[in-house]
Design an enzyme around this catalytic site. Sequence first.
Site, PDB file in Angstrom:
ATOM      1  N   THR A 189       0.877  -1.172   0.000  1.00 16.16           N
ATOM      2  CA  THR A 189       0.000   0.000   0.000  1.00 16.16           C
ATOM      3  C   THR A 189       0.904   1.209   0.000  1.00 16.16           C
ATOM      4  O   THR A 189       2.089   1.086   0.316  1.00 16.16           O
ATOM      5  CB  THR A 189      -0.888   0.009   1.278  1.00 16.16           C
ATOM      6  OG1 THR A 189      -1.923  -0.945   1.137  1.00 16.16           O
ATOM      7  CG2 THR A 189      -1.541   1.349   1.558  1.00 16.16           C
ATOM      8  N   THR A 191      -1.062  -0.047   6.753  1.00 17.22           N
ATOM      9  CA  THR A 191      -0.759  -1.075   5.758  1.00 17.22           C
ATOM     10  C   THR A 191      -0.728  -2.437   6.427  1.00 17.22           C
ATOM     11  O   THR A 191      -0.297  -2.555   7.578  1.00 17.22           O
ATOM     12  CB  THR A 191       0.568  -0.792   5.031  1.00 17.22           C
ATOM     13  OG1 THR A 191       0.920  -1.940   4.228  1.00 17.22           O
ATOM     14  CG2 THR A 191       1.710  -0.498   5.990  1.00 17.22           C
ATOM     15  N   GLY A 192      -1.148  -3.448   5.695  1.00 13.83           N
ATOM     16  CA  GLY A 192      -1.250  -4.803   6.237  1.00 13.83           C
ATOM     17  C   GLY A 192      -2.608  -5.351   5.857  1.00 13.83           C
ATOM     18  O   GLY A 192      -3.396  -4.662   5.200  1.00 13.83           O
ATOM     19  N   GLY A 220     -10.495  -3.356   0.782  1.00 12.73           N
ATOM     20  CA  GLY A 220      -9.612  -3.389   1.953  1.00 12.73           C
ATOM     21  C   GLY A 220      -9.895  -2.252   2.913  1.00 12.73           C
ATOM     22  O   GLY A 220     -10.945  -1.600   2.868  1.00 12.73           O
ATOM     23  N   ASP A 221      -8.938  -2.004   3.785  1.00 14.26           N
ATOM     24  CA  ASP A 221      -9.113  -0.997   4.834  1.00 14.26           C
ATOM     25  C   ASP A 221      -8.823   0.418   4.363  1.00 14.26           C
ATOM     26  O   ASP A 221      -9.304   1.387   4.966  1.00 14.26           O
ATOM     27  CB  ASP A 221      -8.183  -1.305   6.019  1.00 14.26           C
ATOM     28  CG  ASP A 221      -6.720  -1.346   5.590  1.00 14.26           C
ATOM     29  OD1 ASP A 221      -6.428  -1.964   4.535  1.00 14.26           O
ATOM     30  OD2 ASP A 221      -5.879  -0.759   6.282  1.00 14.26           O
TER      31      ASP A 221
END
Length: 315
Positions: free
Chosen positions: A174, A225-226, A204-205
Amino acid sequence: MASLAIHGGAGTIPRSAFTPQSYQAARDGLRDALRAGWAVLNDGGLAVDAVEAAVVVLEDHPSFNAGHGAVLNAAGDHELDAAIMDGRTLAAGAIAAARATRNPIRVARRVMETGDCVLLTASGADLFAREQGLEMVDQSYFTTTLRRQHWQRADEERAGLLNRPRSEAEKHGTVGAVACDDDGNLAAATSTGGYTYKRVGRVGDAPIFGAGTYAANGTVAVSCTGQGEFFIRRGTAHDIAARIRYRSDTLGDAVAVAMAELTSDGCGAGLIAIDATGAMELLHNTEGMYRGTVAADGTLSVGIYRDDFAVVERL
Ligand code: ASP
């Protein structure tokens, strides 16, 4: 006092897989993004303009999983998520699963400015970008040889044909930026291709405010990120803000708790955060995280692993 932090994701390439050239290219990309963001801040500009400028550079750079160089989903296509938030007013704009705009963060910015919605998805995001006159591209613009290889290996893994586990870099990444301007205004921006071989339509987030992206003046701006599902479940970015706002936690304590929780979840995670004094935190529990800062005195630093974060220049 202005300051700026960026990340290029916690899905870093293992040290052994870098060539001297690709290692330097990634560091140069981080440096160029910081220069672009700092040019705005140094000119007395707004935090929200600085984070957009920095993220555009990272989206255009093939080393990072956003824009050009984004990963491919299960169908072998690109679906891009991006978000931007202005801490002055809590104005926010995001897109999810967009497929045809060169710079997703620019679309998110326009969504924020238009103000009649916060999150646009898929064909709606692309239609809006086109209406706004933003640069549209073919899917092939986003694809690099490396990402095609990552997709191939994920496909082989699915078929049970892989003899070596995939690295974090093959799976995800990201880009993001957080900034504090001279007036203490905070902003955050995040952009991503998500996960290699992600389900078609998976979000995603990054474009979920309070999960992977959040900014509120007086408290904090955060970009994460992750694996996004963990950040969405925990509401990580807003949780950090809430700890500062309601408990008067220090920035350091608030991000440490968030990282400890993600680590206990088994999530390979990273985040960057900045508060209204311009103090910055860049944390990761992975082998590395592409990252960089410009401190209030103009010192620009970048790093990828735990031991290579170093001053590059004084702006
Ligand atoms: N957070 C991104 C997502 O889940 C991926 C990453 O940052 O590595 O889409």
